[in-house]
Design a protein around this motif. Structure first.
Motif, PDB file in Angstrom:
ATOM      1  N   SER A 109      -7.313  -0.181   7.634  1.00  0.00           N
ATOM      2  CA  SER A 109      -6.456   0.685   8.486  1.00  0.00           C
ATOM      3  C   SER A 109      -5.335   0.026   8.954  1.00  0.00           C
ATOM      4  CB  SER A 109      -7.214   0.991   9.643  1.00  0.00           C
ATOM      5  OG  SER A 109      -7.382  -0.081  10.458  1.00  0.00           O
ATOM      6  N   ARG A 110      -4.292   0.869   8.804  1.00  0.00           N
ATOM      7  CA  ARG A 110      -3.031   0.558   9.330  1.00  0.00           C
ATOM      8  C   ARG A 110      -2.389   1.536  10.299  1.00  0.00           C
ATOM      9  NH1 ARG A 110       1.241   1.212   5.024  1.00  0.00           N
ATOM     10  NH2 ARG A 110       0.380  -0.687   3.883  1.00  0.00           N
ATOM     11  N   LEU A 131       0.806  -1.291   0.031  1.00  0.00           N
ATOM     12  CA  LEU A 131       0.209  -0.016  -0.080  1.00  0.00           C
ATOM     13  C   LEU A 131       1.040   1.172   0.079  1.00  0.00           C
ATOM     14  CD1 LEU A 131      -2.831  -0.723   2.616  1.00  0.00           C
ATOM     15  CD2 LEU A 131      -2.945  -0.573   0.138  1.00  0.00           C
ATOM     16  N   TYR A 157     -12.717  -0.533   3.047  1.00  0.00           N
ATOM     17  CA  TYR A 157     -11.672   0.354   3.960  1.00  0.00           C
ATOM     18  C   TYR A 157     -10.744  -0.492   4.502  1.00  0.00           C
ATOM     19  CZ  TYR A 157     -15.350   4.166   3.150  1.00  0.00           C
ATOM     20  OH  TYR A 157     -16.210   4.969   2.975  1.00  0.00           O
ATOM     21  N   TRP A 187      -5.802   1.829  -4.556  1.00  0.00           N
ATOM     22  CA  TRP A 187      -6.081   2.447  -3.287  1.00  0.00           C
ATOM     23  C   TRP A 187      -5.850   3.862  -3.306  1.00  0.00           C
ATOM     24  CZ3 TRP A 187      -8.342  -0.771   0.405  1.00  0.00           C
ATOM     25  CH2 TRP A 187      -8.334  -2.126   0.236  1.00  0.00           C
ATOM     26  N   ARG A 188      -6.648   4.725  -2.587  1.00  0.00           N
ATOM     27  CA  ARG A 188      -6.203   5.942  -2.309  1.00  0.00           C
ATOM     28  C   ARG A 188      -6.354   6.217  -0.522  1.00  0.00           C
ATOM     29  NH1 ARG A 188     -11.230   8.829  -1.823  1.00  0.00           N
ATOM     30  NH2 ARG A 188     -12.987   7.494  -2.527  1.00  0.00           N
ATOM     31  N   SER A 189      -5.564   7.132  -0.277  1.00  0.00           N
ATOM     32  CA  SER A 189      -5.193   7.411   1.194  1.00  0.00           C
ATOM     33  C   SER A 189      -6.396   8.416   1.714  1.00  0.00           C
ATOM     34  CB  SER A 189      -3.974   7.904   1.414  1.00  0.00           C
ATOM     35  OG  SER A 189      -3.608   8.968   0.985  1.00  0.00           O
ATOM     36  N   GLN A 233      -5.707  11.065   8.351  1.00  0.00           N
ATOM     37  CA  GLN A 233      -5.407  10.061   9.523  1.00  0.00           C
ATOM     38  C   GLN A 233      -6.430   9.822  10.456  1.00  0.00           C
ATOM     39  OE1 GLN A 233      -1.370  10.904  10.992  1.00  0.00           O
ATOM     40  NE2 GLN A 233      -0.521   9.184  10.018  1.00  0.00           N
ATOM     41  N   ASP A 253      -3.356   5.443   9.620  1.00  0.00           N
ATOM     42  CA  ASP A 253      -3.502   5.650   8.380  1.00  0.00           C
ATOM     43  C   ASP A 253      -4.880   4.743   7.880  1.00  0.00           C
ATOM     44  OD1 ASP A 253      -1.352   6.965   7.934  1.00  0.00           O
ATOM     45  OD2 ASP A 253       0.017   5.018   7.628  1.00  0.00           O
ATOM     46  N   PHE A 267      -7.176   3.827   4.363  1.00  0.00           N
ATOM     47  CA  PHE A 267      -7.278   3.738   2.952  1.00  0.00           C
ATOM     48  C   PHE A 267      -8.518   3.184   2.302  1.00  0.00           C
ATOM     49  CE2 PHE A 267      -3.148   2.889   4.432  1.00  0.00           C
ATOM     50  CZ  PHE A 267      -2.393   3.768   3.702  1.00  0.00           C
ATOM     51  N   LEU A 294       1.909   4.667   1.359  1.00  0.00           N
ATOM     52  CA  LEU A 294       1.835   5.301   2.831  1.00  0.00           C
ATOM     53  C   LEU A 294       1.089   6.541   2.558  1.00  0.00           C
ATOM     54  CD1 LEU A 294       5.200   4.384   4.414  1.00  0.00           C
ATOM     55  CD2 LEU A 294       2.913   3.106   4.610  1.00  0.00           C
ATOM     56  N   GLY A 295      -0.226   6.723   2.781  1.00  0.00           N
ATOM     57  CA  GLY A 295      -0.963   7.938   2.898  1.00  0.00           C
ATOM     58  C   GLY A 295      -0.730   8.664   4.114  1.00  0.00           C
TER      59      GLY A 295
END
Length: 656
Positions: free
Chosen positions: A562-563, A21, A560, A577-579, A582, A566, A568, A23-24
């Motif tokens: 989550s990390r 992914l 959807y 994917w788009r970010s 937060q 973050d 996405f 990193l947004g």
């Protein structure tokens, strides 16, 4: 009980992941103050594992009995313990051991908690707060440990805490302290004799020694019963009736002592035998028959005690032996049954103590909770599993019936065949009669999650993903448990989702580990992968990694993930994917309600977070739920009603 999967070698390297992914990075959105409150509506596992703290037979309704578990709420049976229904909705998360039957009507019970004195007149379906602030203030910040209700008009109440006994003689409207043990001693037990006025007894222990006190006038005056021989070395139980007061002495030369004059004189009625030590551990008086006394005791041997049950029908003059359950119990006496219970077991005798059978399968401790499942076409009909026990509600969660089963992690109800359910755990179970009997057509898999892809197709997730195309009779592994890179690493499925608009599209979030404990939510930083299948589970593709949680918006097949902080989103099944900005805090689960566009929920111990703009800004709802890792389920019709489930129980909230 489901077995724990073990993997033998140490973790050597992370998987080389095919898709990473982006990193947004975005500004953290402020969390707005929320206005919802969590309400407990379902049973949990109890505290310190399996624990029974109270058993109260109904004195009016034959066959009815209550059982209380701390943090697990209150259960009720109407068939002498064969089947149980959860009836402790106001008390989930509380140590409920101060309960007393109301002899004025069947199905009525009093319960004392730090929040007040409660009453139910309809078998626990509804509870009313009888006394709140006045009662709570009388406790002095302590917890109720014992409750006695004396019939009358109005009912009189006597509540024991660690340091005091408080009483109400006006039905709970006002309270006063009638006994105070001081700053150092503890009140160990109380005994209340229903009379006019009631006779009260307490025994205390602490740095000042052992104390035994009696009041013949409902607590207005007290006498120290210093003549009791047990005060020399200690007491361990007391009981009282209209005819006599009984004391169990620690000293095995004294055994069971009886006084018929309010504690002035004493006689050993069970156990005093020259040259033959005899230990007595418990005494209980039949509330319907004051001259019927039950005791647990026997000769003390060099290796072990030859304990048994004893019963006297004449107040302790003559005793007869009965058989002991396979554990050392406390006793509760009902109008048509005897109940013996200890920390984790409850047994019943229907023949006056000659034979005993186990009853009440409690939720166990080391177990994963399942997600709440709604029966197709009827949102008021729900099932879930906690502590390897299946619970079913047909009234929207107001009451729950425990379904007897060998022990499973998740259950699915077949909408085409009422009464047919499939359950998974260390094997597969199928019932066609609502849980009265089970068959085990398949073994060899470990599963915690069970979802339907429509028709007869089911997916089970636990150690890998397995699939059944015939309603659960046979299963095939479609996403292997072991990693190809390291066969000693297990691929454990934390969440499964099927896209209802495209039933052949399945998503699975997996974590890699050697030794797996049932544990929903992120597994302490272990490597994770999100998988997708577009052919009903036959082939799988990795579409994201290093995730904490994911959610599927079923109304438009949006994902959807989550990390950490973050977030996405993907509108093409994870191909791109788009970010998003937060989140305020990491979450352990995500859920997207159908019918509420751009709404997303996140579970963050102990809060619920909601976004109504597709994850850009968040508000927090965190009142009334204990800390823990919760699984989220959204009501299938009302997207504002959210359910959170953990080992501690089931909670729900309707958001504004």
């Amino acid at each position: 009980m489901a077995s724990r999967k073990s993997f033998l070698s140490r973790f050597r390297s992370l998987l080389s992941l095919g898709l990473l992914l982006a990193l947004g990075v975005g500004a953290a959105a402020p969390a707005a103050a929320g206005q919802g409150r969590w309400t407990p509506i379902g049973p949990g596992k109890g505290i310190f594992g399996r624990t029974i703290v109270s058993v109260v037979p109904d004195p009016v309704e034959p066959g009815a009995v209550w059982a209380g578990l701390p943090l697990g709420g209150l259960y009720r049976s109407t068939d002498q313990g064969t089947h149980w229904r959860w009836a402790g909705r106001p008390f989930a998360g509380q140590n409920l051991r101060a309960v007393a039957a109301d002899p004025s009507a069947a199905g009525a019970l009093w319960a004392a908690t730090p929040d007040g004195l409660f009453h139910t007149a309809d078998q626990g379906a509804h509870w009313s707060l009888v006394s709140g602030g006045a009662f709570t203030a009388s406790l002095g910040g302590d917890e109720p440990r014992e409750l006695s209700a004396v019939p009358g008009s109005p009912t009189a109440f006597y509540v024991r805490t660690a340091r005091r006994m408080v009483a109400s003689v006006d039905g709970g409207q006002s309270w006063q302290t009638v006994f105070d043990s001081g700053e150092v001693d503890t009140i160990m037990e109380q005994a209340v004799v229903p009379a006019t006025p009631p006779a009260l007894y307490v025994w205390t222990a602490g740095p000042t020694g052992w104390g035994l006190f009696g009041s013949p006038d409902g607590g207005r005056s007290w006498t120290s019963l210093t003549s009791c021989p047990a005060l020399l070395e200690g007491l361990q139980r007391i009981a009282a009736s209209r005819d006599a007061f009984y004391v169990v002495a620690i000293n095995d030369r004294l055994g069971l002592l009886r006084s018929r004059d309010g504690g002035k004189t004493w006689r050993s009625v069970l156990g005093e035998r020259p040259g033959q030590p005899f230990v007595v551990l418990d005494v209980t008086v039949d509330p319907r028959s004051p001259r019927t006394v039950w005791a647990l005791g026997g000769p003390r041997g060099e290796v072990q005690d030859d304990l048994t049950l004893w019963v006297s029908r004449d107040g302790g003059n003559r005793w007869r032996k009965r058989n002991l359950p396979p554990f050392l119990p406390d006793l509760a006496i009902g109008p048509d049954a005897l109940y013996a219970f200890t920390r984790d077991r409850l047994a019943r005798s229907l023949d006056d103590g000659w034979t005993w059978s186990p009853v009440f399968s409690m939720p166990l401790e080391e177990s994963p909770p399942s997600r709440l499942s709604f029966h197709a076409g009827n949102p008021s009909h729900m099932t879930f599993v906690v502590g390897y026990r299946i619970f079913e509600s047909e009234d929207g969660g107001r009451s729950w019936r425990q379904i007897e089963s060998p022990g499973y992690n998740d259950v699915w109800a077949d909408p085409a065949h009422p009464g047919r359910m499939v359950a998974v755990g260390s094997d597969v179970g199928i019932t066609t009669d609502g849980g009265r009997s089970w068959k085990r057509p398949f073994s060899g898999l470990y599963a915690e999650l069970l979802v339907s892809a429509g028709g007869r197709t089911l997916f089970a997730g636990g150690c890998g993903v397995t699939r059944s195309r015939n309603g659960g009779r046979t299963w095939q592994a479609v996403l292997p448990c072991s990693s190809r890179r390291d066969p000693d690493l297990g691929r454990f499925v934390q969440k499964l989702e099927v896209d209802p608009a495209h039933p052949k599209v399945v998503y699975a979030l997996t974590f890699l580990d050697r030794d797996f404990y049932p544990n929903h939510g992120p597994m302490n930083g272990r490597p994770s992968l999100l998988w997708r299948s577009r052919d009903g589970g036959s082939t799988w593709k990795q579409i994201a990694n290093e995730l904490d949680a994911f959610a599927l918006d079923r109304s438009r097949s949006r994902l959807y993930v989550s990390r950490g902080l973050d977030l996405f989103v993907s509108d093409n099944g994870g191909d791109t994917w788009r970010s998003l900005p937060q989140m305020p805090a990491p979450v352990t689960d995500l859920a997207a309600p159908a019918g509420l566009r751009d709404t997303l929920y996140g579970a963050d111990s102990p809060a619920l977070r909601r976004s109504r703009d597709g994850g850009r800004t968040w508000e927090t709802f965190d009142q009334g739920i204990p800390p823990g890792r919760y699984l989220l389920t959204v009501h299938p019709v009302d997207g504002r009603t959210v359910y959170a489930l953990s080992r501690e129980g089931l909670f729900h909230m309707t958001l504004p």
